[in-house]
Scaffold this motif. Structure first.
Motif, PDB file in Angstrom:
ATOM      1  N   TYR A   1      -5.710  -9.887   0.639  1.00  0.00           N
ATOM      2  CA  TYR A   1      -5.968 -11.149   0.115  1.00  0.00           C
ATOM      3  C   TYR A   1      -4.819 -12.261   0.059  1.00  0.00           C
ATOM      4  CZ  TYR A   1      -6.950 -14.466  -3.688  1.00  0.00           C
ATOM      5  OH  TYR A   1      -7.096 -15.742  -4.378  1.00  0.00           O
ATOM      6  N   LEU A   2      -3.597 -11.807  -0.078  1.00  0.00           N
ATOM      7  CA  LEU A   2      -2.574 -12.724   0.012  1.00  0.00           C
ATOM      8  C   LEU A   2      -2.219 -13.144   1.458  1.00  0.00           C
ATOM      9  CD1 LEU A   2      -0.054 -11.348  -2.661  1.00  0.00           C
ATOM     10  CD2 LEU A   2      -1.542 -13.642  -2.728  1.00  0.00           C
ATOM     11  N   TRP A   3      -2.434 -12.266   2.417  1.00  0.00           N
ATOM     12  CA  TRP A   3      -2.142 -12.489   3.903  1.00  0.00           C
ATOM     13  C   TRP A   3      -3.023 -13.484   4.103  1.00  0.00           C
ATOM     14  CZ3 TRP A   3       0.535 -11.905   8.089  1.00  0.00           C
ATOM     15  CH2 TRP A   3       1.690 -10.846   8.162  1.00  0.00           C
TER      16      TRP A   3
ATOM     17  N   VAL B   1       5.172  -7.955  -0.531  1.00  0.00           N
ATOM     18  CA  VAL B   1       3.802  -8.685  -0.303  1.00  0.00           C
ATOM     19  C   VAL B   1       3.290  -8.371   1.052  1.00  0.00           C
ATOM     20  CG1 VAL B   1       2.359 -10.626  -0.772  1.00  0.00           C
ATOM     21  CG2 VAL B   1       4.050  -9.789  -2.474  1.00  0.00           C
ATOM     22  N   PHE B   2       4.348  -8.930   2.197  1.00  0.00           N
ATOM     23  CA  PHE B   2       3.927  -9.073   3.570  1.00  0.00           C
ATOM     24  C   PHE B   2       4.190  -8.055   4.302  1.00  0.00           C
ATOM     25  CE2 PHE B   2       4.164 -13.465   1.887  1.00  0.00           C
ATOM     26  CZ  PHE B   2       2.726 -13.743   1.792  1.00  0.00           C
ATOM     27  N   HIS B   3       4.583  -6.841   3.460  1.00  0.00           N
ATOM     28  CA  HIS B   3       5.307  -5.458   4.254  1.00  0.00           C
ATOM     29  C   HIS B   3       3.742  -4.825   4.793  1.00  0.00           C
ATOM     30  CE1 HIS B   3       6.219  -1.445   4.796  1.00  0.00           C
ATOM     31  NE2 HIS B   3       7.457  -1.681   4.818  1.00  0.00           N
ATOM     32  N   HIS B   4       3.883  -4.384   6.044  1.00  0.00           N
ATOM     33  CA  HIS B   4       2.871  -3.859   7.063  1.00  0.00           C
ATOM     34  C   HIS B   4       2.080  -2.552   5.993  1.00  0.00           C
ATOM     35  CE1 HIS B   4       6.194  -1.720   8.786  1.00  0.00           C
ATOM     36  NE2 HIS B   4       5.219  -0.721   8.601  1.00  0.00           N
ATOM     37  N   GLU B   5       2.914  -1.834   5.506  1.00  0.00           N
ATOM     38  CA  GLU B   5       2.269  -0.612   4.736  1.00  0.00           C
ATOM     39  C   GLU B   5       1.737  -1.276   3.359  1.00  0.00           C
ATOM     40  OE1 GLU B   5       4.071   3.347   6.221  1.00  0.00           O
ATOM     41  OE2 GLU B   5       4.881   2.546   4.461  1.00  0.00           O
ATOM     42  N   VAL B   6       1.834  -2.280   2.771  1.00  0.00           N
ATOM     43  CA  VAL B   6       1.345  -2.504   1.333  1.00  0.00           C
ATOM     44  C   VAL B   6       0.151  -3.473   1.698  1.00  0.00           C
ATOM     45  CG1 VAL B   6       1.928  -4.103  -0.619  1.00  0.00           C
ATOM     46  CG2 VAL B   6       3.931  -2.922   0.600  1.00  0.00           C
TER      47      VAL B   6
ATOM     48  N   GLU C   1       3.649  -1.628  -5.635  1.00  0.00           N
ATOM     49  CA  GLU C   1       4.151  -2.396  -4.762  1.00  0.00           C
ATOM     50  C   GLU C   1       3.190  -3.803  -4.590  1.00  0.00           C
ATOM     51  OE1 GLU C   1       5.414   1.010  -1.356  1.00  0.00           O
ATOM     52  OE2 GLU C   1       3.348   0.252  -1.676  1.00  0.00           O
ATOM     53  N   ARG C   2       1.903  -3.556  -4.665  1.00  0.00           N
ATOM     54  CA  ARG C   2       0.994  -4.552  -4.658  1.00  0.00           C
ATOM     55  C   ARG C   2       1.294  -5.571  -5.881  1.00  0.00           C
ATOM     56  NH1 ARG C   2      -2.570  -0.968  -2.272  1.00  0.00           N
ATOM     57  NH2 ARG C   2      -3.044  -1.583  -0.133  1.00  0.00           N
ATOM     58  N   HIS C   3       1.718  -5.229  -6.997  1.00  0.00           N
ATOM     59  CA  HIS C   3       1.904  -6.008  -8.217  1.00  0.00           C
ATOM     60  C   HIS C   3       3.261  -6.531  -8.374  1.00  0.00           C
ATOM     61  CE1 HIS C   3      -1.911  -4.982  -9.607  1.00  0.00           C
ATOM     62  NE2 HIS C   3      -1.758  -3.738  -9.606  1.00  0.00           N
ATOM     63  N   TYR C   4       3.997  -6.179  -7.263  1.00  0.00           N
ATOM     64  CA  TYR C   4       5.415  -6.505  -7.357  1.00  0.00           C
ATOM     65  C   TYR C   4       5.718  -8.142  -7.502  1.00  0.00           C
ATOM     66  CZ  TYR C   4      10.486  -6.781  -6.322  1.00  0.00           C
ATOM     67  OH  TYR C   4      11.847  -6.949  -6.223  1.00  0.00           O
ATOM     68  N   HIS C   5       4.928  -9.159  -6.649  1.00  0.00           N
ATOM     69  CA  HIS C   5       4.974 -10.370  -6.945  1.00  0.00           C
ATOM     70  C   HIS C   5       4.569 -10.949  -8.277  1.00  0.00           C
ATOM     71  CE1 HIS C   5       0.518  -9.960  -6.307  1.00  0.00           C
ATOM     72  NE2 HIS C   5       0.452 -11.115  -6.567  1.00  0.00           N
TER      73      HIS C   5
END
Length: 479
Positions: free
Chosen positions: A474-476, A465-470, A176-180
């Protein structure tokens, strides 16, 4: 340097783990006095030299599970004075009033599988308190505990829940963190419903999680691959609502940890891949008093009592107001797609799986109502607290209930509409309090504004990327 033999941290076989955890669960169900449990646990921790740390858990407003490891000796001395910085938790206190306290719930105590959590640790849940010791208004675990305990003390009524939580197993850690970076999720299996050979990666994963759950006293029922490729569901027995909500948090934690050990990712995003079924978290609910199921009536419509139907009618009548609490992410509204058995119709049915509320076939022991429109990334304490308060207190339909039940209305198909309905609801203000209503809407708006209003046919990077469980901190922080 060779250190084997120097460490003697606690490692308990799975069968003994299950025995211990079931004993604690029984104490919880029997409502053993908190003071007695505290004394018993502290005495155990003091005597058990092989424990090095106690993992203390709490859940924030959006549903993320937070864990702090306290040195055992420090915890024994300081159990009544555990503090943390609430301003660092999204949705909790402001910076100028940041100090919050943790109140350990000694009834929610677990021995852990050492191959998953590491040796020498036990885990316990806690509520969040203000500095002065009063319950913190944005701690929904505390609110759920308070209302269910008050119901029991008043007349012996118990709120039972059996959740069914679906997830996906994807290739690679932190997918999920690498999805972007890669723009896709890779299935670990392309089998279907109930289809996975012994030894398959998906089957091995399910087996390992099920074994760990069993050891932690979940009292498993069945587990299997779900309809979509790489999708799983591991069901456990119904229990009282607070226990069920704690187990939901542990279910997701165990799944993620086992997946990571297998170089995979367990994902509870509601709709991470388009074109296949999404993930749901169906909530099967019933009320009982003195061992009698209050939702059962063999002569009632679909075997449900008048009280059971009233519970359903109140939820349906207030479905739009509470939708955001049940579907609290941008991605959740992809799942409410009628082409994939999506429960987006505001109606009740014994057979229609597109209905928000379903009445499963049951007898006097198993009669229940099932809310199918819950996403697995929702805060389980908030969901159950809201459904219980709505089912018992929500405004009743003004028109004939039979007419309203048969008419088809639909839940919001995007988070912006859900936020608007949530913010304008006087019922939500009464149930959650205006402060929590405002905070939750603000958090959801912050995420929604990072995504397009129209979902379209492709999952957007921002949904993940901006999902609360992910929680890609750093990106936020770049916004």
């Amino acid at each position: 340097m060779e250190t084997k033999g120097l460490r003697t941290f606690l490692e308990i076989p799975y069968d003994e783990l299950e025995e211990r955890n079931l004993k604690v669960k029984e104490q919880r169900l029997k409502r053993v006095a908190p003071e007695k449990l505290r004394e018993e646990r502290i005495e155990y921790l003091t005597k058990e030299r092989a424990i090095k740390a106690v993992t203390v858990c709490f859940t924030d407003l959006e549903g993320r599970l937070h864990m702090l490891d306290y040195d055992k000796k420090f915890l024994i001395k300081s159990a009544d004075n555990l503090t943390f910085d609430g301003s660092s938790i999204r949705g909790f206190s402001a910076q100028q009033e940041s100090d919050l306290r943790l109140n350990i719930d000694w009834s929610a105590f677990y021995w852990l599988p050492s191959d998953i959590f590491g040796p020498g640790k036990v885990l316990v849940f806690s509520e969040v308190l203000e500095r002065d010791g009063t319950p913190y208004h944005a701690d929904l675990r505390g609110k759920l505990k308070q209302i269910t305990e008050a119901m029991y003390q008043k007349d012996g009524t118990v709120f039972h829940v059996a959740p069914e939580i679906e997830g996906f197993l994807f290739k690679g850690r932190d997918a999920e963190r690498h999805y972007h970076e890669v723009g896709r999720f890779d299935f670990i299996s392309i089998g279907g419903y109930y289809h996975s050979l012994p030894g398959d990666v998906l089957r091995t994963f399910i087996d390992k999680v099920a074994e760990a759950q069993r050891a932690m006293g979940f009292q498993n029922e069945k587990d299997h691959p779900e309809v979509a490729p790489s999708q799983f569901e591991i069901n456990f027995s119904y229990s009282e609502a607070l226990i069920a909500a704690d187990q939901i948090q542990l279910y997701k934690l165990l799944s993620r940890q086992v997946a990571a050990q297998m170089d995979c990712t367990a994902s509870f995003l509601p709709k991470p891949v388009t074109g296949v079924n999404g993930n749901g978290m169906h909530m099967n609910m019933s009320l009982s008093k003195g061992g009698k199921n209050l939702f059962y009536d063999k002569d009632g419509q679909d075997g449900l009592s008048a009280m059971g139907w009233e519970f359903i009618d109140r939820i349906l009548n207030n479905a739009n107001d509470i939708c955001l609490t049940l579907n609290s992410s941008v991605n959740a509204y992809r799942r409410l797609d009628p082409h994939f058995e999506a429960p987006n119709q505001i109606k009740a049915s014994a057979n229609n799986r597109g209905a928000m509320m379903r009445i499963p076939f049951g007898n006097e022991r198993s009669a229940r109502v099932e809310c199918r429109s819950v996403a697995p990334d929702a805060n389980p304490y908030l969901v159950l607290y809201t459904l219980l308060r709505t089912g018992l207190e929500g405004p009743q339909p003004q028109e004939d209930a039979e007419t309203k039940r048969s008419r088809t209305r639909f839940l919001p198909d995007n988070i912006f509409d859900a936020i608007r309905l949530f913010k304008s609801s006087q019922f939500i203000a009464n149930v959650l309090g205006e402060s929590v209503q405002s905070k939750f809407a603000e958090l959801k708006t912050a995420t929604a504004e990072r995504s397009p209003k129209q979902l379209g046919t492709r999952v957007k990077y921002s949904e993940i990327v901006f999902h609360h469980e992910v929680t890609n901190q750093y990106l936020w922080s770049q916004f």
